[in-house]
Design a protein around this motif. Structure first.
Motif, short mmCIF file in Angstrom:
data_model
loop_
_atom_site.label_atom_id
_atom_site.label_comp_id
_atom_site.label_asym_id
_atom_site.label_seq_id
_atom_site.Cartn_x
_atom_site.Cartn_y
_atom_site.Cartn_z
N THR A 31 31.75 -9.72 60.42
CA THR A 31 32.73 -10.44 59.61
C THR A 31 32.13 -11.76 59.21
O THR A 31 31.62 -12.51 60.04
N GLU A 32 32.17 -12.04 57.92
CA GLU A 32 31.72 -13.32 57.38
C GLU A 32 32.84 -13.85 56.48
O GLU A 32 33.57 -13.06 55.87
N SER A 33 32.97 -15.16 56.41
CA SER A 33 33.98 -15.74 55.53
C SER A 33 33.48 -17.09 55.00
O SER A 33 32.53 -17.67 55.54
N VAL A 130 40.32 -18.68 51.47
CA VAL A 130 39.28 -18.14 52.34
C VAL A 130 38.97 -16.74 51.86
O VAL A 130 39.86 -15.90 51.73
N GLU A 132 37.07 -13.43 52.85
CA GLU A 132 36.55 -12.77 54.04
C GLU A 132 35.99 -11.40 53.68
O GLU A 132 36.60 -10.65 52.92
N TRP A 133 34.84 -11.07 54.25
CA TRP A 133 34.20 -9.78 54.04
C TRP A 133 33.88 -9.23 55.42
O TRP A 133 33.17 -9.87 56.20
N ARG A 134 34.44 -8.09 55.74
CA ARG A 134 34.16 -7.51 57.06
C ARG A 134 33.80 -6.05 56.90
O ARG A 134 34.27 -5.37 55.99
#
Length: 178
Positions: A31-33, A130, A132-134
């Motif tokens: 997970t990156e945000s 925000v 978010e890419w997970r």
């Protein structure tokens, strides 16, 4: 008696190690945000179209069918070569989110298998948002003892790098006004 217990303990440890080694890979998650100084709606307007990944610096072009409807497909042609075929699993514009899965990729392009991912924009404080890419996936080598380039670490590093590059590019594009 103590010798028998020690031998039994050693046998159990050896058996346990063998069973663990036989298990194979486990599903990994990344997970990156990024916080973006813009309203969520503006960020969603840039990233919410499944057929358009022009915002990602690694993507040279996107071709697909089905728009942003469940089951839509796209093929990403990457800078420097390679393609990734993907299918949209869920598109929820009211939640500013979509989920997709990779249906075809050469592990030399992205060292993963059985990959699924979700991209979501969330409203933040003070008019910020925000992004978010997970994702969840298995490494590119399905058996034990993978080569280094197809290991769990390589898969996690590659996915994290893809996410960071995309998120940072969206932030830069939106915050610079271009």
């Amino acid at each position: 008696m103590l010798v028998k217990l020690a031998a039994l303990g050693a046998a159990l440890l050896l058996f346990g190690a063998t069973v663990a080694d036989a298990h194979g890979p486990t599903r990994k998650k990344v997970t990156e945000s990024v916080e973006i100084n813009a309203p969520a709606e503006k960020v969603w307007a840039l990233v919410g179209d499944f057929q358009d990944m022009s915002w990602h610096p690694a993507v040279e072009s996107t071709a697909g069918e089905g728009g942003s409807e469940t089951g839509a497909t796209r093929t990403l042609t990457l800078q420097g070569g390679g393609t990734i075929a993907e299918e949209l699993a869920k598109h929820e514009p009211e939640k500013m989110s979509y989920s997709y899965r990779i249906t075809d990729v050469d592990v030399t392009v992205l060292p993963v298998t059985n990959y699924s991912s979700t991209l979501t924009v969330k409203p933040g404080e003070g008019g910020k948002s925000v992004l978010e890419w997970r994702g969840a996936f298995y490494r590119g080598f399905p058996n034990n003892n993978p080569p280094p380039e197809l290991s769990d670490e390589a898969a996690m590093e590659a996915v994290s790098g893809v996410y960071r590059a995309g998120l940072d590019a969206v932030k830069a594009k939106i915050e610079s006004g271009s």
